[in-house]
Motif scaffolding. Structure first.
Motif, short mmCIF file in Angstrom:
data_model
loop_
_atom_site.label_atom_id
_atom_site.label_comp_id
_atom_site.label_asym_id
_atom_site.label_seq_id
_atom_site.Cartn_x
_atom_site.Cartn_y
_atom_site.Cartn_z
N ASN A 77 -138.77 -10.28 5.05
CA ASN A 77 -138.34 -10.96 3.84
C ASN A 77 -136.83 -10.82 3.65
O ASN A 77 -136.15 -10.13 4.42
N ASN A 78 -136.31 -11.46 2.63
CA ASN A 78 -134.87 -11.50 2.41
C ASN A 78 -134.27 -10.13 2.14
O ASN A 78 -133.14 -9.84 2.57
N ASP A 79 -135.00 -9.26 1.45
CA ASP A 79 -134.48 -7.93 1.16
C ASP A 79 -134.25 -7.12 2.44
O ASP A 79 -133.21 -6.48 2.61
N LEU A 80 -135.23 -7.16 3.35
CA LEU A 80 -135.07 -6.42 4.60
C LEU A 80 -133.97 -7.02 5.47
O LEU A 80 -133.24 -6.30 6.15
N VAL A 81 -133.85 -8.35 5.44
CA VAL A 81 -132.78 -9.01 6.20
C VAL A 81 -131.42 -8.59 5.66
O VAL A 81 -130.50 -8.26 6.43
N ARG A 91 -143.88 -8.87 -1.12
CA ARG A 91 -143.91 -7.82 -2.13
C ARG A 91 -144.02 -6.45 -1.49
O ARG A 91 -143.34 -5.50 -1.91
N LYS A 92 -144.86 -6.32 -0.47
CA LYS A 92 -145.03 -5.03 0.19
C LYS A 92 -143.74 -4.58 0.88
O LYS A 92 -143.36 -3.41 0.83
N GLN A 93 -143.06 -5.53 1.55
CA GLN A 93 -141.82 -5.18 2.23
C GLN A 93 -140.74 -4.75 1.24
O GLN A 93 -140.01 -3.78 1.48
N SER A 94 -140.64 -5.47 0.11
CA SER A 94 -139.66 -5.09 -0.91
C SER A 94 -139.99 -3.74 -1.53
O SER A 94 -139.10 -2.92 -1.77
N ASP A 95 -141.28 -3.51 -1.79
CA ASP A 95 -141.70 -2.23 -2.37
C ASP A 95 -141.43 -1.08 -1.40
O ASP A 95 -141.00 0.01 -1.81
N LEU A 96 -141.67 -1.32 -0.11
CA LEU A 96 -141.42 -0.29 0.89
C LEU A 96 -139.94 0.04 0.96
O LEU A 96 -139.55 1.22 1.00
#
Length: 308
Positions: A277-281, A25-30
């Motif tokens: 996570n998948n979003d950053l990938v 969640r933090k990575q997606s929010d960032l």
């Protein structure tokens, strides 16, 4: 890109995320906050720059209306949530503001964006009941804002690089199309591969080891999914302004394929380890596709002298 060999029966393979929920969640929010902010700022700066040149051309207002309608339609068909659709509208406007005097649909990546939507929409719904039984289907409410930014954010940031007619503008547009082509290929390959699990060409293997893995596994690829993804990337390039210039089109297509492979490698390594996570990938993969297309076309530009 994923399917399980011999999975002809309904199997419950509800996907477990390797990234802890709080970190995910933090990575997606960032990603959403940082890239979303840049996209909005970019849109504001480009609009202000156009206003500084003189009164807005009527095409500017047409671009605004089109972007709003595009966002509304994406939301109505439940391809994305309301915030995600709104961000899609911002990215659409960023693509249309490439031109100094408003927008020019024939000289921007807007047609590629529309095709991306059509292909990913169709692929997501293809074999949906099968994917739901496997626990890998996309949510019926559509993609969230972080997913939209992860797939389209790089294209939006690169869409209006430089002034029309300059080399940097041409390179920016090439990179933008490559990012869109990679995002399309990644989504289509995953969705088609999962839908065809258990078929002759739907067997999934891990890209780094060749070991058979269940559908939805990060870093998993299948023959059917890979072929569908490559075809989708080619179609996105074919409707871009570079469609009739073989060298630049090949550079963009190569960038998209490099990004597609990179996405699977990251999925099989850093994502499976729970680091990203998948979003950053996905975002990293579109950036790589854009970088490869930019670099390859930059080497070719003095030869072709093609400037859009």
């Amino acid at each position: 890109m994923s399917e399980r060999p011999g999975a002809g029966r309904a199997i419950q393979t509800r996907r477990l995320k390797p990234v802890p929920a709080s970190r995910d969640r933090k990575q997606s929010d960032l990603l959403t906050g940082a890239v979303g902010f840049l996209l909005i700022i970019k849109l504001a700066v480009e609009s202000w720059r156009l206003h500084g040149i003189g009164p807005f051309h009527k095409s500017f207002y047409a671009a605004c209306v089109f972007s709003l309608l595009f966002a509304f339609f994406v939301w109505v068909v439940r391809s994305a949530t309301a915030p995600a659709a709104a961000m899609g509208g911002v990215i659409c406007m960023d693509l249309l503001l490439r031109q100094r005097d408003g927008f020019d649909a024939q000289n921007s990546a807007i047609v590629s964006l529309i095709l991306l939507f059509i292909l990913t929409f169709a692929a997501t719904r293809f074999g949906r009941s099968r994917k739901e039984s496997l626990g890998v289907a996309e949510r019926r409410t559509g993609r969230c804002a972080s997913q939209v930014i992860a797939n389209l954010g790089a294209a939006g940031l690169l869409a209006a690089t430089g002034s029309q007619g300059t080399a940097i503008s041409t390179l920016g547009l090439a990179a933008c199309v490559a990012a869109l082509a990679e995002a399309t290929a990644d989504t289509v390959s995953s969705e088609i591969g999962q839908a065809l699990a258990g078929t002759r060409f739907g067997a999934t293997i891990l890209i780094t080891s060749g070991r058979a893995v269940p559908p939805g596994t990060d870093g998993g690829i299948s023959l059917a999914g890979t072929f569908a993804g490559i075809l989708a990337a080619a179609l996105v390039v074919m409707v871009s302004p570079f469609a009739y210039t073989f060298g630049p089109a090949l550079c963009i297509f190569s960038g998209a394929l490099a990004g597609l492979i990179f996405d699977s490698v990251l999925g099989a390594t850093v994502e499976r380890k729970g680091w990203l996570n998948n979003d950053l990938v996905n975002f990293a993969s579109t950036l790589l596709a854009a970088a490869v297309a930019w670099a390859a076309h930059a080497l070719l530009l003095p030869i072709t002298s093609t400037q859009l």
